[in-house]
Design a protein around this motif. Sequence first.
Motif, short mmCIF file in Angstrom:
data_model
loop_
_atom_site.label_atom_id
_atom_site.label_comp_id
_atom_site.label_asym_id
_atom_site.label_seq_id
_atom_site.Cartn_x
_atom_site.Cartn_y
_atom_site.Cartn_z
N TYR A 118 33.98 37.76 30.64
CA TYR A 118 35.41 37.85 30.90
C TYR A 118 35.68 39.11 31.72
N GLN A 119 36.72 39.05 32.54
CA GLN A 119 36.99 40.15 33.46
C GLN A 119 37.73 41.32 32.81
N ASP A 120 38.38 41.07 31.69
CA ASP A 120 39.25 42.08 31.09
C ASP A 120 38.86 42.36 29.65
N ASN A 121 39.52 43.36 29.09
CA ASN A 121 39.49 43.61 27.65
C ASN A 121 40.91 43.54 27.11
N VAL A 122 41.05 43.05 25.90
CA VAL A 122 42.31 43.13 25.16
C VAL A 122 42.12 44.21 24.11
N ILE A 123 43.07 45.15 24.07
CA ILE A 123 42.96 46.30 23.17
C ILE A 123 44.23 46.41 22.34
N VAL A 124 44.06 46.55 21.04
CA VAL A 124 45.17 46.74 20.11
C VAL A 124 45.13 48.19 19.62
N TYR A 125 46.27 48.86 19.69
CA TYR A 125 46.41 50.22 19.20
C TYR A 125 47.29 50.19 17.95
N ALA A 126 46.81 50.79 16.87
CA ALA A 126 47.58 50.77 15.63
C ALA A 126 47.46 52.12 14.92
N ALA A 127 48.44 52.40 14.07
CA ALA A 127 48.46 53.64 13.29
C ALA A 127 48.54 53.30 11.82
N GLU A 128 47.87 54.09 11.00
CA GLU A 128 47.92 53.86 9.56
C GLU A 128 49.32 54.19 9.05
N THR A 129 49.85 53.29 8.24
CA THR A 129 51.20 53.51 7.68
C THR A 129 51.22 53.47 6.15
N ALA A 130 50.14 53.03 5.52
CA ALA A 130 50.09 52.99 4.06
C ALA A 130 48.65 52.85 3.61
N VAL A 131 48.41 53.20 2.34
CA VAL A 131 47.12 53.01 1.71
C VAL A 131 47.38 52.48 0.31
#
Length: 207
Positions: free
Chosen positions: A193-206
């Motif tokens: 595949y020509q691209d990457n899909v990237i998800v950015y996330a931050a921790e909000t709970a444990v």
Amino acid sequence: MRGKGGRWGLGALAAILTAAGLALVVLGLRGPAGPPSPPAWAATTRAVDGHGPVLDRSLPVRVSIPSIGVRAPLARLGLVAGGEVQVPPADRPGEAGWYEGGPTPGERGAAVILGHVDSAKGAAVFYDLGRLRPGHRVEVSRADGRVAEFTVESVERVRKGRFPTARVYGPLDHPGLRLVTCGGAFDRAERSYQDNVIVYAAETAVR
């Protein structure tokens, strides 16, 4: 070369991740349009309100993404002899992998999880990653019995040759998570595949 604390410097990671993107070669079974792709507006960061606590290091064992039906075990991904990052086993398309050269999910910094988009058997674990949107939840179960909950801040599709290494692997002052797979059109000549899909996330709970 290694940076402080056994972490890889961004220059080395740029080469590593380029190799990783190429190594996530799949079969392009879903036609010329490729797998689901995030809309342009999803790349605009929607910062979360507050972050969860910083946890001690503990190996991640499972990733769950309720909105796209993902519940997958996690392999540990290191580096092969040539300095390239390992990828999840191609014969286990339902499994993702955590890059063990970085933080564990819940530690301060960006934990990185990679997964295939498809395989000889059809859609793989991260085929629907491009359907994620800011506000969606990602959960990572850890060996210490705790579950780090992350909220998606942005989702983008980028050319592999323009992979944002510093943004994916760079330092953070809070626990973060990056999910990476292939996306875009499938180049049959290059078998990638020509691209990457990237998800950015931050921790909000444990819990």
